[in-house]
Design an enzyme around this catalytic site. Structure first.
Site, PDB file in Angstrom:
ATOM      1  N   HIS A 116       0.814  -1.220   0.000  1.00 53.67           N
ATOM      2  CA  HIS A 116       0.000   0.000   0.000  1.00 53.67           C
ATOM      3  C   HIS A 116       0.846   1.269   0.000  1.00 53.67           C
ATOM      4  CE1 HIS A 116       0.483  -0.297   4.489  1.00 53.67           C
ATOM      5  NE2 HIS A 116       0.504   1.025   4.384  1.00 53.67           N
ATOM      6  N   ASP A 146       0.298  -7.690   1.347  1.00 49.40           N
ATOM      7  CA  ASP A 146       0.725  -6.292   1.496  1.00 49.40           C
ATOM      8  C   ASP A 146       2.245  -6.178   1.465  1.00 49.40           C
ATOM      9  OD1 ASP A 146       0.288  -3.583   1.680  1.00 49.40           O
ATOM     10  OD2 ASP A 146       0.163  -3.553   3.861  1.00 49.40           O
ATOM     11  N   GLY A 219       3.441   6.186   8.216  1.00 51.20           N
ATOM     12  CA  GLY A 219       4.834   6.412   7.850  1.00 51.20           C
ATOM     13  C   GLY A 219       5.739   5.280   8.309  1.00 51.20           C
ATOM     14  N   ASN A 220       5.298   4.516   9.326  1.00 46.39           N
ATOM     15  CA  ASN A 220       6.025   3.321   9.763  1.00 46.39           C
ATOM     16  C   ASN A 220       5.789   2.147   8.821  1.00 46.39           C
ATOM     17  OD1 ASN A 220       5.793   4.375  13.024  1.00 46.39           O
ATOM     18  ND2 ASN A 220       7.667   3.348  12.346  1.00 46.39           N
ATOM     19  N   SER A 221       4.734   2.215   8.020  1.00 41.58           N
ATOM     20  CA  SER A 221       4.365   1.091   7.156  1.00 41.58           C
ATOM     21  C   SER A 221       5.536   0.668   6.278  1.00 41.58           C
ATOM     22  CB  SER A 221       3.184   1.477   6.264  1.00 41.58           C
ATOM     23  OG  SER A 221       2.019   1.667   7.014  1.00 41.58           O
ATOM     24  N   GLY A 277     -11.073 -24.252  -1.835  1.00 40.02           N
ATOM     25  CA  GLY A 277     -12.432 -24.069  -2.339  1.00 40.02           C
ATOM     26  C   GLY A 277     -13.485 -24.297  -1.274  1.00 40.02           C
ATOM     27  N   VAL A 278     -13.228 -23.803  -0.053  1.00 42.13           N
ATOM     28  CA  VAL A 278     -14.222 -23.891   1.020  1.00 42.13           C
ATOM     29  C   VAL A 278     -14.358 -22.532   1.692  1.00 42.13           C
ATOM     30  CG1 VAL A 278     -13.905 -26.347   1.529  1.00 42.13           C
ATOM     31  CG2 VAL A 278     -12.447 -24.656   2.667  1.00 42.13           C
ATOM     32  N   ILE A 280     -15.184 -21.113   5.448  1.00 44.31           N
ATOM     33  CA  ILE A 280     -15.110 -21.691   6.785  1.00 44.31           C
ATOM     34  C   ILE A 280     -15.452 -20.659   7.851  1.00 44.31           C
ATOM     35  CG2 ILE A 280     -13.407 -23.441   6.154  1.00 44.31           C
ATOM     36  CD1 ILE A 280     -11.256 -21.571   7.298  1.00 44.31           C
TER      37      ILE A 280
END
Length: 478
Positions: A116, A146, A219-221, A277-278, A280
């Site tokens: 991001h 991410d 800004g830490n991202s 393909g479930v 849950i």
């Protein structure tokens, strides 16, 4: 007490305090060496995307500009109005900017940050600790985890790098350290402890996040999370906040997940994940009782998608996946990251519970497809039937069935009165598909099934809410 002893005891107590303070201080971690050694490998990342013109962004003038003696431009105040309002509402296009952090993983210029931070960026600049700047190229990014991989070309020899650690050895309660650029303040250092491991967050089911109480802010991202040995164990990615600022709940992507993404981006240019393909959900205490389980655990299958690996292996709605490839599934959130990191095309065993009986199935893991974009459709009432648990249900019309993607069966909840169904979480508009894993054909069949439920026992309903299936447990009134 002897007056002679009082001063001596007071002096003794003071000495104990003075000696104890350094001892207590000695037990606190000192991060200075770590920061000095690995801080230079942490970078500031700024990205910029092309401006998008907007005609509606600036309001038009509420009046006609007056004309001067030599035309519109000669009026005294027209230049003032144009400066603040523009030409007839035209909005000057401004570039979009983003700020974050990252860290260098190889001396030849590969570095990691969050997806991001660089999403849709046309220009990425990396600023090193010595304030030099390098343009960066986006090698690839993965929105689901991410993670983004960047590449810069070193100008003055090899770049400083971090050491990669093992998040599996990370313990809840141990000290960790973050370095980043919160609000643009380069190379800010914050510390805390590991609060939890394997956290699942909404819409991030393929990442078992590390939760910490390290102060993380915008800004830490993309910055690194270090352990006390100076190894990177995670990438700071998200915070939980009601205000937009730090509230003591920070989440980091485990570095082993990130490095797996890096390997795939370098070799394939994209990330492939395993898929069963479930759909849950967690097993609650009430649902565990309805299945005859001594305690809740495992991942309860709410829907099996057609033609998926689970459907081909014979998995059914109502099955509980207890182990996958030899690993226990305690919470339902344990399953997606383990499946996601399983190689596509590999056959693995899964231990399930069906109707109270254990069995093992072999699952051939497939590649995770693109997410569906279908929107839930609204249904209208049909013939209704009341029942003993406080529900008014109706048959589903052919049109409603097509809108909801249903082949057959099910009843529409038209009204929820006070009672056990309301307490269990049943909502108006839900479609009830089964009772105690027995399919519901129509409103009359639903009424018969509810009527023969034993009083005082826990029953389970499989409902479809919008596009999502959900198991609910209710205790039948006596």
């Amino acid at each position: 007490m002897n007056t002679v002893l009082r001063p001596a005891l007071a002096w003794l107590g003071l000495c104990v305090l003075l000696l104890a303070s350094p001892a207590r201080a000695a037990n606190l971690p000192d991060f200075s060496t770590l920061v000095t050694e690995y801080g230079p490998a942490v970078v500031n990342i700024s990205s910029e995307s092309k401006p998008v013109p907007s005609q509606a962004a600036r309001p038009t003038l509420p009046f006609q500009l007056p004309e001067g003696p030599d035309g519109p431009d000669s009026a005294p105040l027209n230049e003032f109005f144009r400066h603040f309002f523009g030409e007839q509402g035209e909005m000057p296009a401004l570039p979009s900017e983003s700020l974050g952090s990252g860290f260098i993983i190889s001396a030849d210029g590969y570095l990691l940050t969050n997806h991001h931070v660089v999403k849709d960026a046309d220009k990425i600049m990396v600023r090193l600790s010595n304030r030099s700047e390098l343009p960066a190229k986006l090698v690839g990014s993965d929105e689901r985890s991410d993670i983004a991989l960047l590449k810069v070309e070193p100008k003055n020899g090899p770049l400083p790098t971090v050491r990669i650690g093992d998040p599996a050895r990370l313990k809840v309660g141990e000290w960790v350290l973050a370095i980043g650029s919160p609000f643009g303040f380069d190379h800010s250092v914050t510390a805390g402890i590991v609060s939890a491991k394997g956290r699942a967050l909404p819409r991030d089911t393929y990442v078992p996040f590390i939760q910490t109480d390290v102060a993380i802010n915008p800004g830490n991202s993309g910055g690194p999370l270090f352990n006390m040995d100076g190894e990177v164990v995670g990438i700071n990615s998200q915070i939980y906040s009601r205000t937009g600022g730090f509230m003591g709940l920070s989440f980091a992507v485990p570095i082993d997940v990130a490095m797996d993404v890096v390997a795939q981006l370098k070799t394939d240019g994209k990330v492939t994940r395993g898929w069963l393909g479930v759909l849950i959900q967690d097993v609650t205490r009430e649902l565990a009782e309805s299945f005859g389980m001594p305690q809740p655990h495992g991942a309860l299958v709410a829907r099996v998608l057609p033609d998926g690996p689970a459907a081909k292996a014979g998995i059914e709605a109502g099955d509980i996946i207890l182990r996958f490839n030899g690993e226990d599934i305690v919470y339902s959130s344990d399953l997606p990251p383990r499946v996601g990191r399983t190689a596509v095309g590999r056959k693995v065993p899964a231990d399930i519970l069906r109707a109270g009986k254990p069995r093992t199935v072999q699952l051939l893991v497939a590649a995770l497809p693109a997410e569906a974009q279908d929107k839930p459709a609204k249904a209208t009432p049909a013939r209704a039937s009341a029942d003993r648990i406080g529900l008014l249900v109706a048959d589903i019309t052919a049109q409603q069935r097509k809108q909801r993607g249903l082949d057959k069966g099910g009843v529409l909840v038209q009204r929820v009165d006070a009672g056990v169904a309301l307490e269990a979480g049943v909502q108006r508009g839900d479609i009830i598909l089964s009772v105690n894993s027995e399919s519901v054909d129509d409103a009359a069949d639903f009424k018969r099934q509810i009527g023969r439920l034993p009083a005082g026992k826990v029953a389970r309903l499989l409902v479809q809410r919008g596009d999502n299936p959900l198991w609910l447990a209710l205790r039948v009134p006596k």
